[in-house]
Design a protein around this motif. Sequence first.
Motif, PDB file in Angstrom:
ATOM      1  N   ALA A 293       0.822  -1.207   0.000  1.00  0.00           N
ATOM      2  CA  ALA A 293       0.000   0.000   0.000  1.00  0.00           C
ATOM      3  C   ALA A 293       0.858   1.260   0.000  1.00  0.00           C
ATOM      4  O   ALA A 293       0.590   2.203  -0.759  1.00  0.00           O
ATOM      5  CB  ALA A 293      -0.940   0.007   1.208  1.00  0.00           C
ATOM      6  N   ASP A 294       1.890   1.285   0.815  1.00  0.00           N
ATOM      7  CA  ASP A 294       2.777   2.453   0.880  1.00  0.00           C
ATOM      8  C   ASP A 294       3.401   2.736  -0.482  1.00  0.00           C
ATOM      9  O   ASP A 294       3.427   3.879  -0.939  1.00  0.00           O
ATOM     10  CB  ASP A 294       3.865   2.223   1.930  1.00  0.00           C
ATOM     11  N   THR A 295       3.889   1.702  -1.138  1.00  0.00           N
ATOM     12  CA  THR A 295       4.535   1.884  -2.437  1.00  0.00           C
ATOM     13  C   THR A 295       3.531   2.291  -3.506  1.00  0.00           C
ATOM     14  O   THR A 295       3.792   3.195  -4.303  1.00  0.00           O
ATOM     15  CB  THR A 295       5.277   0.599  -2.851  1.00  0.00           C
ATOM     16  N   VAL A 296       2.390   1.623  -3.534  1.00  0.00           N
ATOM     17  CA  VAL A 296       1.362   1.946  -4.534  1.00  0.00           C
ATOM     18  C   VAL A 296       0.897   3.387  -4.368  1.00  0.00           C
ATOM     19  O   VAL A 296       0.888   4.168  -5.328  1.00  0.00           O
ATOM     20  CB  VAL A 296       0.170   0.964  -4.449  1.00  0.00           C
ATOM     21  N   TYR A 297       0.532   3.773  -3.153  1.00  0.00           N
ATOM     22  CA  TYR A 297       0.028   5.127  -2.939  1.00  0.00           C
ATOM     23  C   TYR A 297       1.110   6.178  -3.147  1.00  0.00           C
ATOM     24  O   TYR A 297       0.831   7.272  -3.655  1.00  0.00           O
ATOM     25  CB  TYR A 297      -0.610   5.259  -1.559  1.00  0.00           C
ATOM     26  N   SER A 298       2.343   5.873  -2.776  1.00  0.00           N
ATOM     27  CA  SER A 298       3.439   6.824  -3.012  1.00  0.00           C
ATOM     28  C   SER A 298       3.611   7.088  -4.499  1.00  0.00           C
ATOM     29  O   SER A 298       3.852   8.221  -4.917  1.00  0.00           O
ATOM     30  CB  SER A 298       4.747   6.295  -2.427  1.00  0.00           C
ATOM     31  N   HIS A 299       3.491   6.041  -5.306  1.00  0.00           N
ATOM     32  CA  HIS A 299       3.620   6.214  -6.757  1.00  0.00           C
ATOM     33  C   HIS A 299       2.416   6.953  -7.343  1.00  0.00           C
ATOM     34  O   HIS A 299       2.579   7.856  -8.162  1.00  0.00           O
ATOM     35  CB  HIS A 299       3.799   4.855  -7.443  1.00  0.00           C
ATOM     36  N   LEU A 300       1.228   6.582  -6.915  1.00  0.00           N
ATOM     37  CA  LEU A 300       0.024   7.192  -7.481  1.00  0.00           C
ATOM     38  C   LEU A 300      -0.164   8.651  -7.073  1.00  0.00           C
ATOM     39  O   LEU A 300      -0.667   9.460  -7.847  1.00  0.00           O
ATOM     40  CB  LEU A 300      -1.218   6.391  -7.096  1.00  0.00           C
ATOM     41  N   PHE A 301       0.215   8.986  -5.838  1.00  0.00           N
ATOM     42  CA  PHE A 301       0.012  10.335  -5.336  1.00  0.00           C
ATOM     43  C   PHE A 301       1.301  11.141  -5.253  1.00  0.00           C
ATOM     44  O   PHE A 301       1.316  12.235  -4.703  1.00  0.00           O
ATOM     45  CB  PHE A 301      -0.642  10.294  -3.947  1.00  0.00           C
ATOM     46  N   GLY A 302       2.407  10.603  -5.756  1.00  0.00           N
ATOM     47  CA  GLY A 302       3.694  11.278  -5.674  1.00  0.00           C
ATOM     48  C   GLY A 302       3.659  12.672  -6.277  1.00  0.00           C
ATOM     49  O   GLY A 302       2.993  12.922  -7.280  1.00  0.00           O
ATOM     50  N   SER A 303       4.348  13.582  -5.641  1.00  0.00           N
ATOM     51  CA  SER A 303       4.458  14.977  -6.101  1.00  0.00           C
ATOM     52  C   SER A 303       3.096  15.659  -6.225  1.00  0.00           C
ATOM     53  O   SER A 303       2.901  16.527  -7.086  1.00  0.00           O
ATOM     54  CB  SER A 303       5.190  15.037  -7.445  1.00  0.00           C
ATOM     55  N   GLY A 304       2.146  15.252  -5.404  1.00  0.00           N
ATOM     56  CA  GLY A 304       0.834  15.892  -5.387  1.00  0.00           C
ATOM     57  C   GLY A 304      -0.041  15.590  -6.582  1.00  0.00           C
ATOM     58  O   GLY A 304      -1.024  16.273  -6.818  1.00  0.00           O
ATOM     59  N   HIS A 305       0.280  14.560  -7.338  1.00  0.00           N
ATOM     60  CA  HIS A 305      -0.521  14.187  -8.501  1.00  0.00           C
ATOM     61  C   HIS A 305      -1.840  13.569  -8.076  1.00  0.00           C
ATOM     62  O   HIS A 305      -1.960  12.999  -7.009  1.00  0.00           O
ATOM     63  CB  HIS A 305       0.228  13.167  -9.380  1.00  0.00           C
ATOM     64  N   HIS A 306      -2.818  13.678  -8.947  1.00  0.00           N
ATOM     65  CA  HIS A 306      -4.063  12.946  -8.774  1.00  0.00           C
ATOM     66  C   HIS A 306      -3.831  11.551  -9.337  1.00  0.00           C
ATOM     67  O   HIS A 306      -3.222  11.399 -10.399  1.00  0.00           O
ATOM     68  CB  HIS A 306      -5.213  13.633  -9.512  1.00  0.00           C
ATOM     69  N   PRO A 307      -4.277  10.511  -8.649  1.00  0.00           N
ATOM     70  CA  PRO A 307      -4.022   9.150  -9.144  1.00  0.00           C
ATOM     71  C   PRO A 307      -4.727   8.877 -10.466  1.00  0.00           C
ATOM     72  O   PRO A 307      -5.860   9.327 -10.672  1.00  0.00           O
ATOM     73  CB  PRO A 307      -4.575   8.259  -8.035  1.00  0.00           C
ATOM     74  N   GLU A 308      -4.038   8.197 -11.354  1.00  0.00           N
ATOM     75  CA  GLU A 308      -4.611   7.809 -12.634  1.00  0.00           C
ATOM     76  C   GLU A 308      -4.478   6.311 -12.801  1.00  0.00           C
ATOM     77  O   GLU A 308      -3.454   5.724 -12.435  1.00  0.00           O
ATOM     78  CB  GLU A 308      -3.910   8.528 -13.775  1.00  0.00           C
ATOM     79  N   ALA A 309      -5.493   5.706 -13.372  1.00  0.00           N
ATOM     80  CA  ALA A 309      -5.510   4.255 -13.551  1.00  0.00           C
ATOM     81  C   ALA A 309      -4.336   3.775 -14.380  1.00  0.00           C
ATOM     82  O   ALA A 309      -3.813   2.686 -14.154  1.00  0.00           O
ATOM     83  CB  ALA A 309      -6.823   3.816 -14.185  1.00  0.00           C
ATOM     84  N   SER A 310      -3.891   4.586 -15.325  1.00  0.00           N
ATOM     85  CA  SER A 310      -2.791   4.170 -16.194  1.00  0.00           C
ATOM     86  C   SER A 310      -1.476   4.014 -15.439  1.00  0.00           C
ATOM     87  O   SER A 310      -0.545   3.390 -15.948  1.00  0.00           O
ATOM     88  CB  SER A 310      -2.615   5.160 -17.345  1.00  0.00           C
ATOM     89  N   ALA A 311      -1.374   4.538 -14.228  1.00  0.00           N
ATOM     90  CA  ALA A 311      -0.158   4.411 -13.428  1.00  0.00           C
ATOM     91  C   ALA A 311      -0.237   3.266 -12.413  1.00  0.00           C
ATOM     92  O   ALA A 311       0.752   2.954 -11.746  1.00  0.00           O
ATOM     93  CB  ALA A 311       0.127   5.719 -12.694  1.00  0.00           C
ATOM     94  N   ALA A 312      -1.386   2.627 -12.285  1.00  0.00           N
ATOM     95  CA  ALA A 312      -1.590   1.614 -11.243  1.00  0.00           C
ATOM     96  C   ALA A 312      -0.764   0.356 -11.463  1.00  0.00           C
ATOM     97  O   ALA A 312      -0.227  -0.211 -10.507  1.00  0.00           O
ATOM     98  CB  ALA A 312      -3.059   1.265 -11.124  1.00  0.00           C
ATOM     99  N   ALA A 313      -0.651  -0.108 -12.690  1.00  0.00           N
ATOM    100  CA  ALA A 313       0.128  -1.320 -12.954  1.00  0.00           C
ATOM    101  C   ALA A 313       1.594  -1.103 -12.586  1.00  0.00           C
ATOM    102  O   ALA A 313       2.225  -1.964 -11.974  1.00  0.00           O
ATOM    103  CB  ALA A 313      -0.004  -1.739 -14.414  1.00  0.00           C
ATOM    104  N   LYS A 314       2.131   0.056 -12.944  1.00  0.00           N
ATOM    105  CA  LYS A 314       3.520   0.373 -12.596  1.00  0.00           C
ATOM    106  C   LYS A 314       3.667   0.484 -11.083  1.00  0.00           C
ATOM    107  O   LYS A 314       4.661   0.027 -10.510  1.00  0.00           O
ATOM    108  CB  LYS A 314       3.949   1.674 -13.277  1.00  0.00           C
ATOM    109  N   ALA A 315       2.686   1.067 -10.424  1.00  0.00           N
ATOM    110  CA  ALA A 315       2.728   1.197  -8.968  1.00  0.00           C
ATOM    111  C   ALA A 315       2.792  -0.172  -8.307  1.00  0.00           C
ATOM    112  O   ALA A 315       3.577  -0.395  -7.376  1.00  0.00           O
ATOM    113  CB  ALA A 315       1.511   1.970  -8.471  1.00  0.00           C
ATOM    114  N   LEU A 316       1.986  -1.117  -8.799  1.00  0.00           N
ATOM    115  CA  LEU A 316       2.020  -2.468  -8.240  1.00  0.00           C
ATOM    116  C   LEU A 316       3.349  -3.147  -8.548  1.00  0.00           C
ATOM    117  O   LEU A 316       3.911  -3.827  -7.689  1.00  0.00           O
ATOM    118  CB  LEU A 316       0.858  -3.308  -8.754  1.00  0.00           C
ATOM    119  N   GLN A 317       3.858  -2.954  -9.745  1.00  0.00           N
ATOM    120  CA  GLN A 317       5.160  -3.533 -10.097  1.00  0.00           C
ATOM    121  C   GLN A 317       6.253  -3.033  -9.146  1.00  0.00           C
ATOM    122  O   GLN A 317       7.084  -3.819  -8.680  1.00  0.00           O
ATOM    123  CB  GLN A 317       5.529  -3.182 -11.535  1.00  0.00           C
TER     124      GLN A 317
END
Length: 106
Positions: free
Chosen positions: A58-82
């Motif tokens: 969860a920490d890694t996924v959310y850090s990637h999705l919300f990093g630098s104040g971004h709004h999470p996008e579905a297209s970044a979720a696979a990379k976040a899980l990886q």
Amino acid sequence: MPLSNAQCVFLAACQTAKGDTQLANESFHLAGGFIAAGFRGAIGTMWTMNDVDGPVVADTVYSHLFGSGHHPEASAAAKALQLAIQRLKDQMVPYERWIPFIHMGI
């Protein structure tokens, strides 16, 4: 119902992407339900996960999705899980603890 902001859901619980073996043609599961409801992506688990791995993933996924104040996008979720799975591998976590996690959608 319209879900215009529904991008990706992360289901940090056991068996959230597992269908029912008794109903083989009804392979609907919680993660699939979110996709059907309008989410563009979902991260779930195929079977029971180790309790200590959930917060790491969860920490890694959310850090990637919300990093630098971004709004999470579905297209970044696979990379976040990886990235999360790679973090577990780097910690020498046995494979049977990181393979339950899956991504579906875009």
